[in-house]
Design an enzyme around this catalytic site. Structure first.
Site, PDB file in Angstrom:
ATOM      1  N   LYS A  22       0.838  -1.209   0.000  1.00  0.00           N
ATOM      2  CA  LYS A  22       0.000   0.000   0.000  1.00  0.00           C
ATOM      3  C   LYS A  22       0.869   1.254   0.000  1.00  0.00           C
ATOM      4  CE  LYS A  22      -1.647   1.529   4.133  1.00  0.00           C
ATOM      5  NZ  LYS A  22      -1.390   2.950   4.424  1.00  0.00           N
ATOM      6  N   ASN A  23       1.865   1.272   0.866  1.00  0.00           N
ATOM      7  CA  ASN A  23       2.650   2.502   1.030  1.00  0.00           C
ATOM      8  C   ASN A  23       3.604   2.769  -0.129  1.00  0.00           C
ATOM      9  OD1 ASN A  23       1.290   2.962   3.351  1.00  0.00           O
ATOM     10  ND2 ASN A  23       2.996   2.543   4.749  1.00  0.00           N
ATOM     11  N   CYS A 116      -4.857  12.648  13.121  1.00  0.00           N
ATOM     12  CA  CYS A 116      -5.366  11.300  12.894  1.00  0.00           C
ATOM     13  C   CYS A 116      -5.259  10.501  14.178  1.00  0.00           C
ATOM     14  CB  CYS A 116      -4.647  10.611  11.753  1.00  0.00           C
ATOM     15  SG  CYS A 116      -3.092   9.900  12.205  1.00  0.00           S
ATOM     16  N   ARG A 121       0.431  14.194  13.094  1.00  0.00           N
ATOM     17  CA  ARG A 121       0.913  14.207  11.717  1.00  0.00           C
ATOM     18  C   ARG A 121       1.009  15.618  11.137  1.00  0.00           C
ATOM     19  NH1 ARG A 121       0.230   8.902   8.129  1.00  0.00           N
ATOM     20  NH2 ARG A 121       0.239   7.407   9.778  1.00  0.00           N
ATOM     21  N   ASP A 305       4.980   0.653  11.996  1.00  0.00           N
ATOM     22  CA  ASP A 305       3.772  -0.006  11.478  1.00  0.00           C
ATOM     23  C   ASP A 305       3.664  -1.472  11.902  1.00  0.00           C
ATOM     24  OD1 ASP A 305       3.018   2.336  10.316  1.00  0.00           O
ATOM     25  OD2 ASP A 305       3.414   1.741   8.246  1.00  0.00           O
ATOM     26  N   ARG A 397      -8.302  -0.571   5.186  1.00  0.00           N
ATOM     27  CA  ARG A 397      -7.459   0.465   4.564  1.00  0.00           C
ATOM     28  C   ARG A 397      -6.130  -0.128   4.099  1.00  0.00           C
ATOM     29  NH1 ARG A 397      -6.121   4.303   8.783  1.00  0.00           N
ATOM     30  NH2 ARG A 397      -4.513   4.626   7.233  1.00  0.00           N
TER      31      ARG A 397
END
Ligand code: UD1
Length: 420
Positions: A22-23, A116, A121, A305, A397
């Site tokens: 994803k990233n 968030c 952030r 993560d 997500r």
């Protein structure tokens, strides 16, 4: 509302491929703005965050279409629409699209992405980096208005090696005259992938993966086909789950050096890991051993993560572990849900002390953020009895279908949309 129903206590066995990262895919999609020609992103993951990025791209006039697993993006014309709060609110990392729009159009308007679940952030590094490239930036009631008519290449010294800011600035420099140098750049593998993608479009990026990245601007970039890297966090999540439940699983299609920081820690807590080519095999049984200290940091150190997933594993360790979160100020929110499953965890600021218990039990919990949600799935797979994870939208997500992923290796997990 949807929920995941998990009957825990079953060891995991089998072999599975890992999804595309994803990233890596997110900035690569944003970078498609740099060319007017079509780009094919192979095996693009089907995720809520990708959908949110595609909404932004379509809002800017790009066409985005999946054919099978391949995504074709064409930004023939880019409309200078304001990317409003509704769009940026769904994807906090949307800020890194600024660099690509500016490079192509020399103007951009985007709503402030706001805070968030895992921390504030801030975007100061993105803004000061773009200012170093002579972009005029004003905040007009929450809309960041960027004027790049005087934009030129330059040297940017990042105070912190931010992943998103590095990506933003690489894209910003891609079509400028001369050389843009990013000093103290982030070194994550996703940065290397973005550089490879820009170069596949005819760009000139060098040094990615190191602390100094040089982007020599070109007049024009062209379309290409590109397959982004495998998802190191998804691979790590599966390996962590097997360490928690016991079993033997082979994960296919990984880049082993990307997950070295993760596999080394799994070995410390008792998992047996072997690597052959692009497959990683894990064997685990019994209770995991505790970790004296698990500290998150920028690549190649242990990734933030993976911090929640490790906490879920250490919750059943045969002793106490200390986890230090250095990247985000509020990344232990999920621990209150682990407590409902019988975990013993004390959190103070950025430090969690995890006192391993012999068994977790099933509970009704809620996933409040993406990786915290993955931690709940791992805890539930290793717990005794049934757990229900309500509203798994945050998990969606980042994981293509977490129930398919874990049921393929014998996990008793299913999704239900029942009203009760
Ligand atoms: C990316 C990843 C995310 C991962 C993170 C750290 C994507 C889409 N997301 O997020 O999954 O957890 O890297 O590996 O790739 N910061 C500032 N000012 C800024 C920018 C960042 O203070 O202008 C701070 C952040 O608040 C955070 C830290 O720097 O505390 C790391 O952020 P950054 O590296 O930018 O992460 P992201 O790119 O947002």
């Amino acid at each position: 509302m949807q929920k995941l129903i998990i009957d825990g206590g079953t060891p995991l066995y089998g072999e599975i491929p890992v999804q595309t990262a994803k990233n890596a895919a997110l900035p690569i999609i944003a970078a498609c703005i740099l060319t007017a020609e079509p780009v094919v992103i192979e095996r693009c993951p089907r995720l809520k965050d990708i959908d949110a990025m595609l909404d932004i791209m379509r809002h800017l006039g790009c066409s985005c279409e999946f054919v099978g697993d391949d995504l074709t993006v064409c930004c023939n014309d880019v409309a200078l629409n304001v990317i409003d709060a509704e769009l940026t609110g769904k994807l906090r990392s949307s800020i890194f699209i600024l660099g690509a729009i500016l490079s192509r159009c020399r103007k951009a308007y985007i709503s402030h992405p706001g805070g968030c679940e895992i921390g504030l952030r801030p975007i100061d590094l993105h803004i000061s980096g773009l200012k170093s490239l002579s972009v005029d930036i004003e905040d007009d009631c929450g809309v960041i208005c960027c004027d790049g008519k005087n934009m030129r290449s330059g040297i940017i010294n990042l105070d912190f090696a931010s992943v998103g800011a590095t990506e933003n600035l690489m894209m910003a420099g891609a079509l400028l005259d001369g050389e843009t140098v990013i000093v103290n750049a982030a070194r994550e593998p996703e940065i290397v992938d973005l550089a490879a993608f820009i170069n596949a479009m005819g760009g000139k990026v060098s040094g990615a993966g190191g602390s100094i990245i040089r982007v020599v601007g070109v007049k024009k970039l062209h379309g290409c086909r590109f397959r982004p890297m495998p998802d190191r966090i998804c691979a790590g999540s599966v390996l962590a789950a097997v360490t928690a439940t016991g079993g033997a699983v082979t994960v296919r299609g990984v880049v082993p050096e990307h997950i070295f920081g993760i596999t080394e820690k799994l070995k410390h807590i008792g998992a047996k890991i072997s690597v052959r080519g692009d497959t990683v095999r894990i064997n685990a049984d019994g209770r995991p051993k505790p970790l004296r200290k698990l500290e998150t940091n920028v690549y190649p150190a242990f990734p933030t993560d993976m911090q929640p997933q490790f906490c879920a594993v250490l919750a059943r360790a045969s002793g106490s572990s200390v986890i230090v979160e250095n990247l985000f100020e509020n990344r232990f929110g999920y621990t209150s849900e682990l407590l409902k499953m019988g975990a013993s965890i004390t959190v103070r600021d950025r430090i969690a002390v995890v006192n391993g218990v012999s068994a977790l039990h099933g509970a009704s919990v809620r996933a409040c953020d993406l990786r915290g949600g993955a931690a709940l799935v791992i805890a539930a797979l290793s717990a005794e009895g049934r757990s229900v994870i309500h509203d798994p939208k945050h998990i969606d997500r980042g994981y293509e279908s977490i129930e398919t992923l874990f049921s393929a290796i014998g996990g008793k997990i299913r999704r239900s949309s029942d009203a009760n």
